[in-house]
Design a protein around this motif. Structure first.
Motif, PDB file in Angstrom:
ATOM      1  N   ASN A  40      -4.871  10.384  -3.915  1.00 32.06           N
ATOM      2  CA  ASN A  40      -6.205  10.506  -3.336  1.00 32.06           C
ATOM      3  C   ASN A  40      -6.647  11.965  -3.406  1.00 32.06           C
ATOM      4  O   ASN A  40      -5.867  12.876  -3.116  1.00 32.06           O
TER       5      ASN A  40
ATOM      6  N   VAL B 223      -2.210   2.682  10.654  1.00 33.60           N
ATOM      7  CA  VAL B 223      -1.801   1.376  10.140  1.00 33.60           C
ATOM      8  C   VAL B 223      -0.873   0.728  11.153  1.00 33.60           C
ATOM      9  O   VAL B 223       0.166   1.304  11.504  1.00 33.60           O
TER      10      VAL B 223
ATOM     11  N   CYS C 297      -4.501   7.929   8.220  1.00 33.26           N
ATOM     12  CA  CYS C 297      -5.135   6.819   8.912  1.00 33.26           C
ATOM     13  C   CYS C 297      -4.118   6.087   9.780  1.00 33.26           C
ATOM     14  O   CYS C 297      -2.941   6.427   9.813  1.00 33.26           O
TER      15      CYS C 297
ATOM     16  N   LEU D 242      -5.596  -1.840   9.602  1.00 33.06           N
ATOM     17  CA  LEU D 242      -6.090  -0.471   9.629  1.00 33.06           C
ATOM     18  C   LEU D 242      -6.933  -0.306  10.885  1.00 33.06           C
ATOM     19  O   LEU D 242      -7.925  -1.008  11.055  1.00 33.06           O
TER      20      LEU D 242
ATOM     21  N   ASN E  88     -11.904   9.156  -2.056  1.00 39.63           N
ATOM     22  CA  ASN E  88     -12.288   9.129  -0.642  1.00 39.63           C
ATOM     23  C   ASN E  88     -13.810   8.998  -0.457  1.00 39.63           C
ATOM     24  O   ASN E  88     -14.351   9.433   0.552  1.00 39.63           O
TER      25      ASN E  88
ATOM     26  N   ASN F 103      -8.963   3.949  -2.949  1.00 39.96           N
ATOM     27  CA  ASN F 103     -10.085   4.812  -2.577  1.00 39.96           C
ATOM     28  C   ASN F 103      -9.864   6.226  -3.142  1.00 39.96           C
ATOM     29  O   ASN F 103      -9.948   7.215  -2.420  1.00 39.96           O
TER      30      ASN F 103
ATOM     31  N   SER G  47     -10.347   3.860   6.121  1.00 39.37           N
ATOM     32  CA  SER G  47      -9.341   4.082   5.089  1.00 39.37           C
ATOM     33  C   SER G  47      -9.518   5.508   4.588  1.00 39.37           C
ATOM     34  O   SER G  47     -10.485   5.836   3.925  1.00 39.37           O
ATOM     35  N   GLN G  48      -8.582   6.357   4.940  1.00 41.10           N
ATOM     36  CA  GLN G  48      -8.673   7.767   4.550  1.00 41.10           C
ATOM     37  C   GLN G  48      -7.257   8.329   4.472  1.00 41.10           C
ATOM     38  O   GLN G  48      -6.305   7.658   4.866  1.00 41.10           O
TER      39      GLN G  48
ATOM     40  N   MET H   2      -1.872   7.725   3.971  1.00 38.94           N
ATOM     41  CA  MET H   2      -2.187   6.546   3.156  1.00 38.94           C
ATOM     42  C   MET H   2      -1.924   6.863   1.691  1.00 38.94           C
ATOM     43  O   MET H   2      -2.565   7.724   1.109  1.00 38.94           O
TER      44      MET H   2
ATOM     45  N   SER I 256      -4.080   3.141  -1.129  1.00 42.88           N
ATOM     46  CA  SER I 256      -5.416   2.556  -1.212  1.00 42.88           C
ATOM     47  C   SER I 256      -5.994   2.881  -2.588  1.00 42.88           C
ATOM     48  O   SER I 256      -5.503   3.764  -3.296  1.00 42.88           O
TER      49      SER I 256
END
Ligand SMILES: *Cc1c(COP(=O)(O)O)cnc(C)c1O
Length: 400
Positions: free
Chosen positions: A375, A40, A38, A30, A55, A52, A34-35, A47, A50
């Protein structure tokens, strides 16, 4: 003369065997945060895999809290918690988390893995029984391996089978001293939910202690993201240990357990991972406090996560894909053969969508999949873009 043994060649050999079966991890890099959008391995992508969920790792309040704590408390904590590494920030985090979870008390571990590996073997020893869902997370399995208790496994989320296993356990001679029942709250491969209402009822009938690992449920399920115990409207007499992590929806890192005062006193005096490993740096503790704060004061993140989940899952299903048993923001897109899932993922990446394949032996031979995790911060346009990429690759590979 005996041939001389090569003490290290096994590493290269075993690694090569993994490469031959395409089971080695090829690490992606990354470039930046990490959003939702992003970088990669040098390519700008959406993304979709993840943990996350909300966020929060990029939330200004969470980032500022970490920066401020470094200025006031330094970069590291200096020790393990029981000796000289117990800072006001660690104590505050536990108070805030317990209030959020509506539990008497909480204890924070360095990671979720450390919580399971440290606490489970203390809760059951020889003469006891641990009963576990067959698809429980690897950190639970390792925690169970560290215990001298007997083990029994019940079929995935099958409460009728659980009832049978517990009825059999009653016949054991000499009688088991204690029974510990452990389940994931949300299962990370299929995104399905443990029937915790039934499970805790059956456990109560048999006098079993209930331990739920809610790593993928908190910040996602229940009132304001309070997790699976809240989702089912259960209380602390139904579920005795609620374990979780700050590394997923909370957006930082760290494990935790919540329950009674006596659970926390017991756990902190007994868990070897907690006693013998350094405590969180101040920045981590402060960022976790801020993440709890955001969950308590900004309900829009959890709401958006579910709106996005419904929109994405419907879009994927309308495109003709099977999303399996998913009931949560974990949405598997079932492909079938492992080789096809790998090609699918590579093509998605070419089209600017990052989602990894889950293949045999992680799942059964014919149920390889692309596993996506929704997300809250993805926009409608980004979701449309992702769905379009799935449609395109699906028709290229003649899957839809
Ligand atoms: C991710 C995960 C863990 C480990 O949590 P970490 O804090 O990342 O160590 C434990 N249990 C389950 C079910 C998980 O998904």
């Amino acid at each position: 003369m005996m041939t001389k043994r090569d003490p290290v060649s096994f590493m290269e050999e075993e690694y090569r065997a993994l490469v031959e079966r395409e089971l080695d991890w090829k690490l992606r890099v990354l470039g930046g945060a990490s959003q939702p959008r992003c970088n990669v391995d040098g390519r700008d992508v959406l993304m979709l895999c993840s943990n996350n969920y909300l966020n929060l790792s990029n939330h200004p309040k969470v980032k500022d809290a970490a920066i401020t704590a470094i200025r006031s408390h330094g970069a590291g904590s200096g020790s393990v918690r029981p000796i000289a590494g117990n800072m006001d920030l660690h104590a505050e985090l536990e108070t805030r988390l317990a209030a959020f979870k509506r539990a008497e008390a909480s204890l924070v571990y360095q990671t979720g893995f450390a919580a399971n590996a440290g606490l489970i073997p203390q809760l059951a020893d020889s003469g006891d029984l641990i009963v576990s869902d067959e698809l429980n997370h690897g950190s639970i399995i390792d925690g169970v391996r560290l215990s001298k208790a007997d083990r029994a496994v019940y079929k995935h989320c099958d409460h009728a089978h659980l009832e049978e296993v517990l009825a059999n356990a009653e016949e054991h001679s000499p009688p088991y001293r204690r029974i510990l029942l452990i389940t994931d709250g949300v299962f990370s491969m299929d995104g399905d939910i443990a029937p915790l209402d039934h499970i805790s009822g059956i456990a109560a009938d048999h006098g079993a202690m209930v331990y739920v690992d809610d790593a993928h449920g908190e910040g996602v399920m229940g009132e304001g993201g309070r997790g699976i115990v809240s989702h089912f409207g259960l209380n602390r007499d139904d579920v005795h240990v609620e374990m979780g992590t700050f590394s997923k929806a909370f957006g930082v890192v760290g494990g935790h357990v919540s329950g009674s005062e006596s659970l926390v006193k017991f756990a902190l005096n007994k868990s070897r991972t907690w006693l013998l490993s350094g405590s969180h740096p101040p920045a981590v503790a402060a960022a976790c406090i801020a993440a709890v704060d955001v969950l308590e004061t900004e309900p829009q993140h959890v709401k958006n996560l579910w709106l996005n989940t419904d929109y994405f899952r419907r879009g994927i299903q309308n495109a003709g894909f099977d999303t399996g048993k998913s009931q949560t923001p974990i949405v598997p897109i079932m492909i079938g053969e492992s080789a096809a899932a790998k090609v699918f993922s590579r093509r998605l990446y070419d089209l600017g969508v990052f989602a990894l394949p889950i293949v045999h032996p992680m799942v059964s031979k014919d149920s390889a999949r692309i596993r996506t995790i929704m997300n809250a911060a993805l926009t409608r346009e980004e979701l449309d873009e992702a769905i379009l990429a799935f449609e395109k690759v699906g028709s290229e590979l003649k899957l839809v």
